[in-house]
Scaffold this motif. Sequence first.
Motif, PDB file in Angstrom:
ATOM      1  N   UNK A 215       0.834  -1.206   0.000  1.00 20.89           N
ATOM      2  CA  UNK A 215       0.000   0.000   0.000  1.00 20.89           C
ATOM      3  C   UNK A 215       0.870   1.258   0.000  1.00 20.89           C
ATOM      4  N   UNK A 216       1.979   1.225   0.705  1.00 20.96           N
ATOM      5  CA  UNK A 216       2.893   2.366   0.717  1.00 20.96           C
ATOM      6  C   UNK A 216       3.430   2.651  -0.683  1.00 20.96           C
ATOM      7  N   UNK A 217       3.762   1.608  -1.421  1.00 22.17           N
ATOM      8  CA  UNK A 217       4.357   1.813  -2.738  1.00 22.17           C
ATOM      9  C   UNK A 217       3.379   2.442  -3.721  1.00 22.17           C
ATOM     10  N   UNK A 218       2.078   2.295  -3.485  1.00 20.35           N
ATOM     11  CA  UNK A 218       1.109   2.883  -4.415  1.00 20.35           C
ATOM     12  C   UNK A 218       1.175   4.406  -4.419  1.00 20.35           C
ATOM     13  N   UNK A 219       1.808   5.005  -3.394  1.00 17.44           N
ATOM     14  CA  UNK A 219       2.006   6.454  -3.435  1.00 17.44           C
ATOM     15  C   UNK A 219       2.898   6.829  -4.606  1.00 17.44           C
ATOM     16  N   UNK A 220       3.839   5.961  -4.942  1.00 17.63           N
ATOM     17  CA  UNK A 220       4.742   6.199  -6.070  1.00 17.63           C
ATOM     18  C   UNK A 220       4.128   5.721  -7.388  1.00 17.63           C
ATOM     19  N   UNK A 221       3.630   4.482  -7.394  1.00 17.14           N
ATOM     20  CA  UNK A 221       3.083   3.932  -8.636  1.00 17.14           C
ATOM     21  C   UNK A 221       1.827   4.679  -9.074  1.00 17.14           C
ATOM     22  N   UNK A 222       1.036   5.131  -8.114  1.00 23.65           N
ATOM     23  CA  UNK A 222      -0.153   5.902  -8.454  1.00 23.65           C
ATOM     24  C   UNK A 222       0.196   7.220  -9.115  1.00 23.65           C
ATOM     25  N   UNK A 223       1.310   7.784  -8.711  1.00 21.89           N
ATOM     26  CA  UNK A 223       1.762   9.038  -9.320  1.00 21.89           C
ATOM     27  C   UNK A 223       2.294   8.801 -10.733  1.00 21.89           C
ATOM     28  N   UNK A 224       3.065   7.727 -10.918  1.00 22.37           N
ATOM     29  CA  UNK A 224       3.647   7.428 -12.228  1.00 22.37           C
ATOM     30  C   UNK A 224       2.585   7.028 -13.247  1.00 22.37           C
ATOM     31  N   UNK A 225       1.591   6.267 -12.804  1.00 29.13           N
ATOM     32  CA  UNK A 225       0.622   5.715 -13.751  1.00 29.13           C
ATOM     33  C   UNK A 225      -0.664   6.526 -13.855  1.00 29.13           C
ATOM     34  N   UNK A 226      -1.042   7.207 -12.767  1.00 30.30           N
ATOM     35  CA  UNK A 226      -2.322   7.914 -12.775  1.00 30.30           C
ATOM     36  C   UNK A 226      -2.194   9.397 -12.469  1.00 30.30           C
ATOM     37  N   UNK A 227      -0.967   9.862 -12.267  1.00 30.06           N
ATOM     38  CA  UNK A 227      -0.741  11.290 -12.073  1.00 30.06           C
ATOM     39  C   UNK A 227      -1.286  11.867 -10.790  1.00 30.06           C
ATOM     40  N   UNK A 228      -1.367  11.052  -9.725  1.00 31.71           N
ATOM     41  CA  UNK A 228      -1.857  11.624  -8.465  1.00 31.71           C
ATOM     42  C   UNK A 228      -0.877  12.693  -7.980  1.00 31.71           C
ATOM     43  N   UNK A 229      -1.369  13.669  -7.262  1.00 28.99           N
ATOM     44  CA  UNK A 229      -0.548  14.798  -6.830  1.00 28.99           C
ATOM     45  C   UNK A 229       0.402  14.400  -5.701  1.00 28.99           C
ATOM     46  N   UNK A 230       1.362  15.281  -5.440  1.00 36.79           N
ATOM     47  CA  UNK A 230       2.278  15.055  -4.321  1.00 36.79           C
ATOM     48  C   UNK A 230       1.511  15.033  -3.004  1.00 36.79           C
ATOM     49  N   UNK A 231       0.484  15.889  -2.883  1.00 40.22           N
ATOM     50  CA  UNK A 231      -0.327  15.917  -1.664  1.00 40.22           C
ATOM     51  C   UNK A 231      -1.081  14.604  -1.485  1.00 40.22           C
ATOM     52  N   UNK A 232      -1.576  14.027  -2.585  1.00 39.87           N
ATOM     53  CA  UNK A 232      -2.271  12.740  -2.513  1.00 39.87           C
ATOM     54  C   UNK A 232      -1.304  11.626  -2.128  1.00 39.87           C
ATOM     55  N   UNK A 233      -0.085  11.686  -2.662  1.00 40.47           N
ATOM     56  CA  UNK A 233       0.926  10.686  -2.323  1.00 40.47           C
ATOM     57  C   UNK A 233       1.287  10.777  -0.842  1.00 40.47           C
TER      58      UNK A 233
END
Length: 304
Positions: A215-233
Motif C-alpha cells: 500500500x505504501x508503494x502505491x504512493x509512487x506507482x499511483x503518481x507514475x501511472x495515474x498522475x496523483x498529486x504530491x499531496x495525494x501521495x
Amino acid sequence: MANPAYVAVDWGTSSFRLWLMGRDGTILAERRSGEGMTSAAKTGFSTVLTGHLTAIEAPENLPVIICGMAGARQGWVEAGYIDVPAPLASVLTGAVSVPGESCDIRILPGLAQRDMATPDVMRGEETQLLGALGSASAGAQAVCMPGTHSKWVHVGDGKVTGFSTFMTGELFDVISKHTILSHAVAGAEEQPADAPAFEAAVSAAFARPALASNLLFTARSGQLLHGISAAAAQARLSGTLIGLEIAGALQEAANSGITLVASGRLQALYEQAFKTLSLPFTAIDADAAVRRGLSAAAEAIWPN
C-alpha cells in the motif's frame, strides 16, 4: 507576581516546555524552546532550567516538578520506571530528587512493560495519561497518544494494564525523506491537503494491514501511472501508517472506548482517521493533560 506555587516542566528529547503555576492552578508564565534532552545534555540541565526561570522572573527556591526525558538514563538524573500493571497514581510517589540544587527539583518516573515478548517503555506520556484520566478513572479504555513514537495504553479502573509503542511518526519522516517515496511527496507542503486520499489509505491499511508495504508503494506507482498529486501521495503515506497503527493497537482493545490525547495537526489527523473508521472517541488536549498531570504530582509532593 501573584501567588506562584511551583514550576512544571515537560522535558522531551528535542523540546522543552515550562509553566509557572499559581496556587489556584492558573498559568502565570510559560516558556517553550528546542532545548530538549539532547541539547541540554551538552549545555547542562541546570543551566537551561535556570535560564528559563530567570527569564520569567520566578521567585527563588520555588519547587520544580519535571516529567519526560530529563529523567532518562542519559538525562539529568535517572528517575527509573514503574513496572506495569500499576495504578496510574503510582507515578506520583516515584519522583526522584535532583541533588546539589538550591531549590527542590523532582523528576517523575516513566512506565515499563517488562514482558519478554512485548517489552516497552514510556517517559513523559505517563504524566499526560494521569492528567487526561485522573488517578481514579473508571472502566476499560484505550488511550492513544500520537507522536514521533505513538503510545497506545490500556487502562482499566485507574490501573495501566499494558501499552504499545508505534514508530509511526518516525517511519513517516524516514520514508518520506530517505526512500523512493521522497520523489512522490516532493512539493506536497505547497499543495492543499488531500482528505479523500488520506481516508482511503486509512481504510485500506486498517482492513488489510498485512499489505502495508504494498500500500505504501502505491504512493509512487499511483503518481507514475495515474498522475496523483504530491499531496495525494503524502496523504497515502500518512494514512497507511496511521491505519496500520490503529489496526495493531485495537487488536487487544476492540471493545474499549478510545481516548485521544493530542493537539495540533496530529489531533486533526487522528480524529479524521477515527471518524473514517467509525470508531467512537473522546479527545483531550495534550498540553492541558501534561499540565494537569504535573499539577497532580506537585500537589501530592508539596501538599502545602
